[in-house]
Scaffold this active site. Sequence first.
Site, PDB file in Angstrom:
ATOM      1  N   TYR A  43       0.846  -1.194   0.000  1.00  0.00           N
ATOM      2  CA  TYR A  43       0.000   0.000   0.000  1.00  0.00           C
ATOM      3  C   TYR A  43       0.882   1.245   0.000  1.00  0.00           C
ATOM      4  O   TYR A  43       0.570   2.236  -0.654  1.00  0.00           O
ATOM      5  CB  TYR A  43      -0.921   0.001   1.227  1.00  0.00           C
ATOM      6  CG  TYR A  43      -1.942  -1.103   1.172  1.00  0.00           C
ATOM      7  CD1 TYR A  43      -3.121  -0.947   0.445  1.00  0.00           C
ATOM      8  CD2 TYR A  43      -1.719  -2.321   1.813  1.00  0.00           C
ATOM      9  CE1 TYR A  43      -4.050  -1.967   0.373  1.00  0.00           C
ATOM     10  CE2 TYR A  43      -2.649  -3.344   1.752  1.00  0.00           C
ATOM     11  CZ  TYR A  43      -3.810  -3.161   1.027  1.00  0.00           C
ATOM     12  OH  TYR A  43      -4.718  -4.183   0.950  1.00  0.00           O
ATOM     13  N   ASN A  66     -12.719   0.063  -5.161  1.00  0.00           N
ATOM     14  CA  ASN A  66     -12.501  -0.359  -6.535  1.00  0.00           C
ATOM     15  C   ASN A  66     -13.675  -1.142  -7.127  1.00  0.00           C
ATOM     16  O   ASN A  66     -13.911  -2.275  -6.761  1.00  0.00           O
ATOM     17  CB  ASN A  66     -11.228  -1.218  -6.586  1.00  0.00           C
ATOM     18  CG  ASN A  66     -11.019  -1.827  -7.948  1.00  0.00           C
ATOM     19  OD1 ASN A  66     -11.507  -1.304  -8.935  1.00  0.00           O
ATOM     20  ND2 ASN A  66     -10.297  -2.932  -7.984  1.00  0.00           N
ATOM     21  N   CYS A  74      -6.331  -5.058  -7.623  1.00  0.00           N
ATOM     22  CA  CYS A  74      -6.066  -4.558  -6.277  1.00  0.00           C
ATOM     23  C   CYS A  74      -5.703  -5.703  -5.332  1.00  0.00           C
ATOM     24  O   CYS A  74      -5.246  -5.472  -4.229  1.00  0.00           O
ATOM     25  CB  CYS A  74      -7.279  -3.803  -5.754  1.00  0.00           C
ATOM     26  SG  CYS A  74      -8.764  -4.789  -5.730  1.00  0.00           S
ATOM     27  N   HIS A  75      -5.889  -6.929  -5.795  1.00  0.00           N
ATOM     28  CA  HIS A  75      -5.546  -8.070  -4.948  1.00  0.00           C
ATOM     29  C   HIS A  75      -4.034  -8.272  -4.888  1.00  0.00           C
ATOM     30  O   HIS A  75      -3.546  -9.052  -4.098  1.00  0.00           O
ATOM     31  CB  HIS A  75      -6.224  -9.331  -5.479  1.00  0.00           C
ATOM     32  CG  HIS A  75      -5.877  -9.656  -6.885  1.00  0.00           C
ATOM     33  ND1 HIS A  75      -6.545  -9.104  -7.969  1.00  0.00           N
ATOM     34  CD2 HIS A  75      -4.917 -10.451  -7.400  1.00  0.00           C
ATOM     35  CE1 HIS A  75      -6.006  -9.579  -9.090  1.00  0.00           C
ATOM     36  NE2 HIS A  75      -5.009 -10.388  -8.774  1.00  0.00           N
ATOM     37  N   GLU A 103      -1.795 -16.707  -9.703  1.00  0.00           N
ATOM     38  CA  GLU A 103      -0.864 -15.906 -10.496  1.00  0.00           C
ATOM     39  C   GLU A 103       0.586 -16.213 -10.148  1.00  0.00           C
ATOM     40  O   GLU A 103       1.503 -15.678 -10.764  1.00  0.00           O
ATOM     41  CB  GLU A 103      -1.149 -14.415 -10.264  1.00  0.00           C
ATOM     42  CG  GLU A 103      -2.529 -14.009 -10.754  1.00  0.00           C
ATOM     43  CD  GLU A 103      -2.834 -12.544 -10.462  1.00  0.00           C
ATOM     44  OE1 GLU A 103      -2.010 -11.894  -9.791  1.00  0.00           O
ATOM     45  OE2 GLU A 103      -3.888 -12.065 -10.894  1.00  0.00           O
TER      46      GLU A 103
END
Length: 106
Positions: A43, A66, A74-75, A103
């Site tokens: 962040y 979001n 945003c994850h 991912e």
Amino acid sequence: MKVRYNAVRIPPNILKQMQSYSEFQQKVWIACAAIPEGEVRTYSWIARKIGKPKAVRAVGRALGQNPFSPIIPCHRVIKSDGTLGGYSGLGGLRTKKALLKKEGAL
DNA sequence: TGCTCGGCCGCAC
DNA sequence: CGTGCGGCCGAGC
């Protein structure tokens, strides 16, 4: 072949919708979209990136708002201590964790 | 128009 | 390792 995306690729319709939100939010989301798949940022990283190093909390808030959940990744934003932090998207932290795992960021 | 409050945090006790 | 306070933005009253 390997392709490096320096430019942020955000669908035009998303960009268009973003315009109805505050500039601050847009900056946060765009910065967020610059995070490569399989990687994570913090962040505070976003806060610095948008030129407001102390607006960390506001960043978290913006990400929480979001509306483009997986499109704006945003994850991929976690806390500076290495823990996942929070996730207001569908499924909550569970989803965040699953996405990152898929991912290869975990 | 102005103040209060809450939020996907960070960092110093 | 838990707690508290700092700093920022946007929504609500």
